[in-house]
Write a protein that holds these residues in place. Structure first.
Motif, mmCIF file in Angstrom:
data_model
loop_
_atom_site.group_PDB
_atom_site.id
_atom_site.type_symbol
_atom_site.label_atom_id
_atom_site.label_comp_id
_atom_site.label_asym_id
_atom_site.label_seq_id
_atom_site.Cartn_x
_atom_site.Cartn_y
_atom_site.Cartn_z
ATOM 1 N N LEU A 292 7.642 -20.272 -16.759
ATOM 2 C CA LEU A 292 6.246 -20.656 -16.575
ATOM 3 C C LEU A 292 6.113 -22.175 -16.501
ATOM 4 C CD1 LEU A 292 3.264 -19.926 -16.376
ATOM 5 C CD2 LEU A 292 3.187 -19.771 -18.879
ATOM 6 N N LYS A 293 6.780 -22.886 -17.390
ATOM 7 C CA LYS A 293 6.721 -24.344 -17.384
ATOM 8 C C LYS A 293 7.309 -24.932 -16.106
ATOM 9 C CE LYS A 293 6.926 -24.752 -22.418
ATOM 10 N NZ LYS A 293 7.765 -25.142 -23.588
ATOM 11 N N ASN A 294 8.336 -24.268 -15.573
ATOM 12 C CA ASN A 294 9.005 -24.755 -14.367
ATOM 13 C C ASN A 294 8.385 -24.202 -13.085
ATOM 14 O OD1 ASN A 294 10.916 -26.236 -15.837
ATOM 15 N ND2 ASN A 294 12.282 -24.474 -16.027
ATOM 16 N N ARG A 295 7.305 -23.435 -13.237
ATOM 17 C CA ARG A 295 6.626 -22.821 -12.086
ATOM 18 C C ARG A 295 7.587 -21.967 -11.266
ATOM 19 N NH1 ARG A 295 3.548 -24.476 -15.448
ATOM 20 N NH2 ARG A 295 2.146 -26.246 -15.152
ATOM 21 N N ASN A 296 8.492 -21.290 -11.987
ATOM 22 C CA ASN A 296 9.416 -20.359 -11.340
ATOM 23 C C ASN A 296 8.859 -18.949 -11.489
ATOM 24 O OD1 ASN A 296 11.568 -18.855 -10.346
ATOM 25 N ND2 ASN A 296 12.718 -18.973 -12.263
ATOM 26 N N PHE A 297 8.349 -18.399 -10.404
ATOM 27 C CA PHE A 297 7.732 -17.078 -10.454
ATOM 28 C C PHE A 297 8.594 -16.013 -9.768
ATOM 29 C CE2 PHE A 297 4.243 -20.269 -10.396
ATOM 30 C CZ PHE A 297 3.804 -20.073 -11.693
ATOM 31 N N GLU A 298 9.873 -16.336 -9.557
ATOM 32 C CA GLU A 298 10.761 -15.398 -8.883
ATOM 33 C C GLU A 298 11.297 -14.319 -9.822
ATOM 34 O OE1 GLU A 298 13.822 -17.541 -6.923
ATOM 35 O OE2 GLU A 298 12.467 -18.590 -5.542
ATOM 36 N N ASP A 299 11.276 -14.574 -11.129
ATOM 37 C CA ASP A 299 11.842 -13.621 -12.092
ATOM 38 C C ASP A 299 10.774 -12.938 -12.943
ATOM 39 O OD1 ASP A 299 14.545 -14.092 -11.357
ATOM 40 O OD2 ASP A 299 14.516 -15.960 -12.494
ATOM 41 N N VAL A 300 9.545 -12.936 -12.462
ATOM 42 C CA VAL A 300 8.465 -12.247 -13.166
ATOM 43 C C VAL A 300 8.736 -10.741 -13.171
ATOM 44 C CG1 VAL A 300 6.016 -11.642 -13.031
ATOM 45 C CG2 VAL A 300 6.737 -14.005 -12.681
ATOM 46 N N ILE A 301 8.454 -10.119 -14.295
ATOM 47 C CA ILE A 301 8.574 -8.659 -14.419
ATOM 48 C C ILE A 301 7.230 -8.026 -14.117
ATOM 49 C CG2 ILE A 301 8.988 -6.734 -16.007
ATOM 50 C CD1 ILE A 301 10.890 -8.589 -17.557
ATOM 51 N N TYR A 302 7.219 -7.050 -13.227
ATOM 52 C CA TYR A 302 6.016 -6.315 -12.842
ATOM 53 C C TYR A 302 6.149 -4.875 -13.338
ATOM 54 C CZ TYR A 302 3.015 -3.797 -9.368
ATOM 55 O OH TYR A 302 2.107 -2.971 -8.729
ATOM 56 N N ASN A 303 5.121 -4.399 -13.992
ATOM 57 C CA ASN A 303 5.131 -3.023 -14.480
ATOM 58 C C ASN A 303 3.706 -2.482 -14.519
ATOM 59 O OD1 ASN A 303 6.550 -0.736 -16.093
ATOM 60 N ND2 ASN A 303 4.791 -1.234 -17.347
ATOM 61 N N TRP A 304 3.558 -1.210 -14.244
ATOM 62 C CA TRP A 304 2.279 -0.577 -14.544
ATOM 63 C C TRP A 304 2.524 0.849 -14.999
ATOM 64 C CZ3 TRP A 304 0.099 3.661 -12.026
ATOM 65 C CH2 TRP A 304 0.560 3.978 -10.741
ATOM 66 N N ASP A 305 1.636 1.329 -15.847
ATOM 67 C CA ASP A 305 1.725 2.702 -16.331
ATOM 68 C C ASP A 305 0.316 3.265 -16.466
ATOM 69 O OD1 ASP A 305 0.694 1.581 -18.716
ATOM 70 O OD2 ASP A 305 2.669 1.437 -19.615
ATOM 71 N N CYS A 306 0.223 4.552 -16.675
ATOM 72 C CA CYS A 306 -1.091 5.172 -16.805
ATOM 73 C C CYS A 306 -0.986 6.384 -17.718
ATOM 74 C CB CYS A 306 -1.669 5.563 -15.441
ATOM 75 S SG CYS A 306 -0.733 6.813 -14.555
ATOM 76 N N TYR A 307 -2.144 6.927 -18.064
ATOM 77 C CA TYR A 307 -2.188 8.075 -18.975
ATOM 78 C C TYR A 307 -1.682 9.342 -18.290
ATOM 79 C CZ TYR A 307 -5.012 5.055 -21.943
ATOM 80 O OH TYR A 307 -5.433 4.009 -22.731
ATOM 81 N N ASP B 84 0.854 -1.181 0.000
ATOM 82 C CA ASP B 84 0.000 0.000 0.000
ATOM 83 C C ASP B 84 0.896 1.239 0.000
ATOM 84 O OD1 ASP B 84 -2.001 1.864 0.282
ATOM 85 O OD2 ASP B 84 -2.249 1.539 2.442
ATOM 86 N N ASP B 85 1.490 1.508 -1.171
ATOM 87 C CA ASP B 85 2.301 2.713 -1.319
ATOM 88 C C ASP B 85 1.956 3.376 -2.650
ATOM 89 O OD1 ASP B 85 3.724 1.362 -3.362
ATOM 90 O OD2 ASP B 85 5.293 0.720 -1.987
ATOM 91 N N ASP B 86 2.625 4.473 -2.962
ATOM 92 C CA ASP B 86 2.221 5.254 -4.137
ATOM 93 C C ASP B 86 2.498 4.556 -5.454
ATOM 94 O OD1 ASP B 86 4.943 5.486 -3.838
ATOM 95 O OD2 ASP B 86 5.024 7.638 -4.224
ATOM 96 N N LEU B 87 3.285 3.469 -5.455
ATOM 97 C CA LEU B 87 3.557 2.718 -6.684
ATOM 98 C C LEU B 87 3.051 1.289 -6.597
ATOM 99 C CD1 LEU B 87 7.148 3.951 -7.631
ATOM 100 C CD2 LEU B 87 4.971 4.624 -8.664
ATOM 101 N N SER B 88 2.231 0.992 -5.601
ATOM 102 C CA SER B 88 1.696 -0.369 -5.417
ATOM 103 C C SER B 88 2.801 -1.415 -5.427
ATOM 104 C CB SER B 88 0.644 -0.688 -6.485
ATOM 105 O OG SER B 88 -0.431 0.216 -6.386
ATOM 106 N N GLY B 89 3.914 -1.062 -4.772
ATOM 107 C CA GLY B 89 5.015 -1.999 -4.610
ATOM 108 C C GLY B 89 6.023 -2.035 -5.737
ATOM 109 N N LEU B 90 5.753 -1.368 -6.846
ATOM 110 C CA LEU B 90 6.630 -1.437 -8.018
ATOM 111 C C LEU B 90 7.913 -0.635 -7.813
ATOM 112 C CD1 LEU B 90 7.234 -2.132 -10.989
ATOM 113 C CD2 LEU B 90 5.840 -0.177 -11.646
ATOM 114 N N ASP B 91 9.028 -1.214 -8.216
ATOM 115 C CA ASP B 91 10.311 -0.532 -8.298
ATOM 116 C C ASP B 91 10.676 -0.475 -9.776
ATOM 117 O OD1 ASP B 91 12.951 0.303 -8.347
ATOM 118 O OD2 ASP B 91 13.599 -1.001 -6.715
ATOM 119 N N PHE B 92 10.538 0.684 -10.386
ATOM 120 C CA PHE B 92 10.765 0.805 -11.829
ATOM 121 C C PHE B 92 12.198 0.435 -12.218
ATOM 122 C CE2 PHE B 92 6.986 3.619 -11.645
ATOM 123 C CZ PHE B 92 6.256 3.046 -12.666
ATOM 124 N N ASP B 93 13.142 0.647 -11.297
ATOM 125 C CA ASP B 93 14.533 0.321 -11.606
ATOM 126 C C ASP B 93 14.813 -1.170 -11.478
ATOM 127 O OD1 ASP B 93 15.239 2.999 -12.076
ATOM 128 O OD2 ASP B 93 15.510 3.360 -9.920
#
Length: 270
Positions: A255-270, A88-97
């Motif tokens: 995805l096949k190996n059920r490895n979700f540690e290297d998923v990329i998270y991003n969000w953007d808006c208008y 619950d922060d201004d970027l919903s947890g995202l670190d753009f870097d």
């Protein structure tokens, strides 16, 4: 050559369609292991609530997917629960870097769900938005709960994405002589955009961006999950900044190996 939107779509019909599972959300109570937006998540007996590794604050459940409730998708699990938590922060947890760094957000996968903690104990672990020091800035209302409705569909790649660029390079330019969407006449480009572009929340398929493509040309990451802003005149169900969209990307191998540690998270808006 007078190129029309349908000329390009004819090519896309052959080389660009991809299966996707659209997600819609309906406010309703759910069972512990149901697919849901917000609400009470499954926690195994002896499990802990995920926290922000930087602040120690509890994260909030954003999405829980029970894959037994999802139409089958190649490489995706056919059972188990996948959960996405955010801060619950201004970027919903995202670190753009560091968009793979799950410090203030988390993906958790439970392959089996037959060892649930008592629901009253889970409730005691959950963060209380009324006790938050600052105004809740989540893209969803943590006091509400929505069941997820899944609909299988086929989707074209959106413009200004890596996938569309590759299709132009490999198929459209050799046949029609144009290198990109931006080479189209304005009226044709507008018609093409309206006919093929699709946002929405989904599993798999092609991503949508309000700003720009974040992946490099040869990036192997593909859309895993997308959560798009959803609202009407009465309420905001999902709202990323100014009507934005969140994307989670994963490689086929992970995805096949059920490895979700290297998923990329991003969000953007208008």
């Amino acid at each position: 050559m007078n190129i029309t939107a349908d000329d390009i779509i004819e090519i896309l019909e052959k080389v660009g369609k991809k299966k996707s599972i659209a997600m819609d959300f309906e406010e309703a109570s759910t069972e512990l292991t149901d697919s849901k937006l917000s609400g009470i998540p499954y926690i195994p007996e002896g499990g802990e609530w995920p926290v922000d590794k930087g602040t120690g604050d509890k994260l909030y459940l954003m999405l829980q997917i029970n894959f037994e409730q999802v139409p089958k998708m190649e490489s995706y699990p056919e059972k188990g629960l996948l959960q996405i938590y955010v801060a619950d922060d201004d970027l919903s947890g995202l670190d753009f870097d560091n968009p793979k760094d799950q410090v203030a957000w988390r993906i958790i996968y439970h392959e089996n769900t037959d060892n649930a903690m008592d629901i009253d104990e889970i409730k005691k672990l959950m963060p209380n938005p009324d006790e938050a020091e600052d105004t809740v800035m989540l893209p969803f209302d943590p006091k509400k709960e929505y069941k997820v409705i899944f609909v299988e569909e086929e989707q074209f790649p959106n413009v200004d994405t890596m996938e569309m660029d590759k299709i132009f390079e490999e198929f459209i330019e050799p046949k029609l002589g144009i290198e990109s969407y931006s080479d189209l006449e304005d009226e044709v480009a507008e018609e093409f955009y309206e006919k093929i572009c699709s946002g929405g929340s989904r599993i798999g398929g092609y991503p949508f961006f309000t700003q720009w493509e974040i992946r490099d040309k040869d990036d192997e990451n593909k859309l895993f999950i997308q959560l798009d802003s959803l609202y009407d005149s009465k309420e905001d169900i999902l709202m990323w900044g100014d009507s934005g969209v969140a994307n989670f990307f994963i490689t086929d191998e992970d995805l096949k190996n059920r490895n979700f540690e290297d998923v990329i998270y991003n969000w953007d808006c208008y």
